[in-house]
Design an enzyme around this catalytic site. Structure first.
Site, short mmCIF file in Angstrom:
data_model
loop_
_atom_site.label_atom_id
_atom_site.label_comp_id
_atom_site.label_asym_id
_atom_site.label_seq_id
_atom_site.Cartn_x
_atom_site.Cartn_y
_atom_site.Cartn_z
N GLY A 14 0.82 -1.22 0.00
CA GLY A 14 0.00 0.00 0.00
C GLY A 14 0.85 1.26 0.00
N TYR A 154 6.30 -5.65 16.89
CA TYR A 154 6.31 -4.59 15.87
C TYR A 154 6.88 -3.28 16.44
CZ TYR A 154 4.14 -1.75 12.09
OH TYR A 154 3.88 -0.91 11.04
N1 CAA Z 1 -6.43 0.30 23.26
C1 CAA Z 1 -7.10 0.02 24.41
N2 CAA Z 1 -7.48 -1.21 24.75
C2 CAA Z 1 -7.18 -2.21 23.90
C3 CAA Z 1 -6.48 -2.00 22.71
C4 CAA Z 1 -6.12 -0.68 22.40
N3 CAA Z 1 -5.46 -0.38 21.31
N4 CAA Z 1 -6.31 -3.18 22.10
C5 CAA Z 1 -6.90 -4.10 22.88
N5 CAA Z 1 -7.43 -3.52 23.96
C6 CAA Z 1 -8.18 -4.13 25.03
C7 CAA Z 1 -9.52 -4.64 24.51
O1 CAA Z 1 -10.47 -3.58 24.40
C8 CAA Z 1 -9.90 -5.67 25.53
O2 CAA Z 1 -10.40 -5.03 26.66
P1 CAA Z 1 -11.49 -5.78 27.60
O3 CAA Z 1 -10.81 -7.02 28.10
O4 CAA Z 1 -11.76 -4.77 28.66
O5 CAA Z 1 -12.66 -6.07 26.70
C9 CAA Z 1 -8.55 -6.26 25.91
O6 CAA Z 1 -7.55 -5.30 25.50
C10 CAA Z 1 -8.31 -7.59 25.20
O7 CAA Z 1 -8.54 -7.36 23.81
P2 CAA Z 1 -8.98 -8.52 22.82
O8 CAA Z 1 -10.22 -9.22 23.35
O9 CAA Z 1 -9.05 -7.97 21.45
O10 CAA Z 1 -7.78 -9.54 23.01
P3 CAA Z 1 -7.08 -10.42 21.94
O11 CAA Z 1 -6.01 -11.17 22.64
O12 CAA Z 1 -8.07 -11.17 21.13
O13 CAA Z 1 -6.38 -9.36 20.91
C11 CAA Z 1 -4.98 -7.57 20.25
C12 CAA Z 1 -5.54 -8.35 21.42
C13 CAA Z 1 -4.07 -8.46 19.41
C14 CAA Z 1 -4.15 -6.42 20.85
C15 CAA Z 1 -6.12 -7.06 19.35
O14 CAA Z 1 -6.99 -6.28 20.13
C16 CAA Z 1 -5.61 -6.23 18.20
O15 CAA Z 1 -5.28 -6.75 17.14
N6 CAA Z 1 -5.51 -4.91 18.43
C17 CAA Z 1 -4.97 -4.01 17.39
C18 CAA Z 1 -3.50 -3.79 17.62
C19 CAA Z 1 -3.07 -2.65 16.75
O16 CAA Z 1 -3.34 -1.51 17.04
N7 CAA Z 1 -2.35 -2.96 15.67
C20 CAA Z 1 -1.94 -1.95 14.73
C21 CAA Z 1 -1.94 -2.56 13.35
S1 CAA Z 1 -1.70 -1.36 12.08
C22 CAA Z 1 -0.08 -1.04 12.11
O17 CAA Z 1 0.69 -1.58 12.84
C23 CAA Z 1 0.39 0.01 11.15
C24 CAA Z 1 1.09 1.09 11.86
O18 CAA Z 1 2.31 1.16 11.79
C25 CAA Z 1 0.34 2.11 12.58
#
Ligand code: CAA
Length: 248
Positions: A14, A154
Site C-alpha cells: 500500500g 512490531y
Molecule cells: N487500546 C485500548 N485497549 C485495547 C487495545 C487498544 N489499542 N487493544 C486491545 N485492547 C483491550 C480490549 O479492548 C480488551 O479489553 P477488555 O478485556 O476490557 O474487553 C482487551 O484489550 C483484550 O482485547 P482482545 O479481546 O481484542 O484480546 P485479543 O487477545 O483477542 O487481541 C490484540 C488483542 C491483538 C491487541 C487485538 O486487540 C488487536 O489486534 N488490536 C490491534 C492492535 C493494533 O493496534 N495494531 C496496529 C496494526 S496497524 C499497524 O501496525 C500500522 C502502523 O504502523 C500504525
C-alpha cells in the site's frame, strides 16, 4: 546526469506502491523487491505504473534472508546499475498480547521488519560510500515511538529501525550518504484494514486530523528526503501521523 535508481523493499504494498509512483514521477527508475512475483502479480503492478509513465521493475528477494538480499543486489546492479536511493518499506504485523505471543510471531516480525534493514542496506552502503552519494529512508511507525497494545514485536522492530537510522547517519555523513526515518501513523492500507474494526475506529477517533492518512502522505516525504539537495537532513525521524503523536 544518468537517471537515479531507487530500490524500494515492499514497493508493491500500500505505502510502497505510492512511494514507487512518486519517485518514478520525479524521474527515478524504481525497482521493488517482492517475495513471489507471480503470486503477488508484479506484472500487473509494473504495467499499472508503466502506463502512468513510471520506469518500474521488480526483483524477487526475501528481505529476511541475508544471502537472498546479496543475490538480489547483484541482480539489480547488473540490470539497472548502482542504487542511489534505498527505501526500506517491507514490513508485516503479527499482533498478539505478549502473554499470548509465540516465538514465531516475535521472530517473523523482527526478521522482516528490522533484520531486513541490515540485510538490504548492507548490500548497498559500500557502493553509496564509494560514489559519495546515497539516500537511505526507513519506514518505521508511530507505534515504534509510542508502543501499542498487541505489538511488542512490531513496536520493538520499528523503534529499532530508528536506532539504526541514527547510527548509520553518523557513519555516512561525510560520505554523502543520508539516512532518515519516516514514521507513519495509521494509513489507509491492507495492514490497517486487517485490524479489528472496533480497535481501528477507536484509534482513528483519537487522530487530531480526524481521519486516517493516505499512502501519498508518506510518499511525498520520501520524495523530499530522496532528493539530491536534501543532503543536510540526516539522522532525522519525520512523523506523518495527523497529530496522533506530537513530540520533538
Ligand atoms: N487500546 C485500548 N485497549 C485495547 C487495545 C487498544 N489499542 N487493544 C486491545 N485492547 C483491550 C480490549 O479492548 C480488551 O479489553 P477488555 O478485556 O476490557 O474487553 C482487551 O484489550 C483484550 O482485547 P482482545 O479481546 O481484542 O484480546 P485479543 O487477545 O483477542 O487481541 C490484540 C488483542 C491483538 C491487541 C487485538 O486487540 C488487536 O489486534 N488490536 C490491534 C492492535 C493494533 O493496534 N495494531 C496496529 C496494526 S496497524 C499497524 O501496525 C500500522 C502502523 O504502523 C500504525
Amino acid at each position: 546526469m544518468a537517471e537515479r535508481v531507487a530500490l524500494v523493499t515492499g514497493g508493491n504494498g500500500g505505502i510502497g506502491t505510492e512511494i514507487c509512483r512518486q519517485l518514478g514521477q520525479s524521474g527515478y527508475r524504481v525497482i521493488t523487491t517482492c517475495l513471489d512475483a507471480e503470486k503477488e502479480n508484479l506484472a500487473g503492478w509494473q504495467a499499472e505504473l508503466n502506463a502512468e509513465g513510471v520506469d518500474a521493475a521488480y526483483v524477487e528477494c526475501d528481505v529476511a534472508d541475508f544471502e537472498s538480499c546479496a543475490r538480489m543486489a547483484r541482480q539489480v546492479e547488473e540490470s539497472h546499475g548502482p542504487v542511489d536511493v534505498l527505501v526500506n518499506v517491507a514490513g508485516i504485523t503479527k499482533d498478539a498480547f505478549l502473554h499470548k505471543m509465540d516465538a514465531d510471531a516475535w521472530a517473523a516480525v523482527l526478521n522482516v521488519n528490522l533484520n531486513s534493514v541490515f540485510n538490504v542496506t548492507r548490500q548497498f552502503v559500500v557502493g553509496m560510500r564509494e560514489r559519495g552519494f546515497g539516500r537511505i529512508i526507513n519506514i518505521a511507525s508511530v507505534n515504534g515511538q509510542t508502543g501499542q497494545f498487541g505489538q511488542t514485536n512490531y513496536s520493538a522492530a520499528k523503534a529499532g529501525m530508528h536506532g539504526f537510522t541514527m547510527a548509520l547517519a553518523k557513519e555516512g555523513a561525510r560520505k554523502g550518504v543520508t539516512v532518515n526515518t519516516v514514521s507513519p501513523g495509521y494509513i489507509d492500507t491492507a495492514m490497517t484494514a486487517a485490524m479489528p474494526d472496533d480497535v481501528r475506529e477507536a484509534i482513528v477517533a483519537q487522530v487530531p486530523a480526524g481521519r486516517m492518512g493516505q499512502p501519498a502522505d508518506i510518499a511525498r516525504v520520501v520524495r523530499f528526503l530522496a532528493a539530491d539537495d536534501a543532503g543536510y537532513i540526516t539522522g532525522a525521524n519525520i512523523p506523518v501521523n495527523g497529530g496522533l503523536f506530537c513530540s520533538f
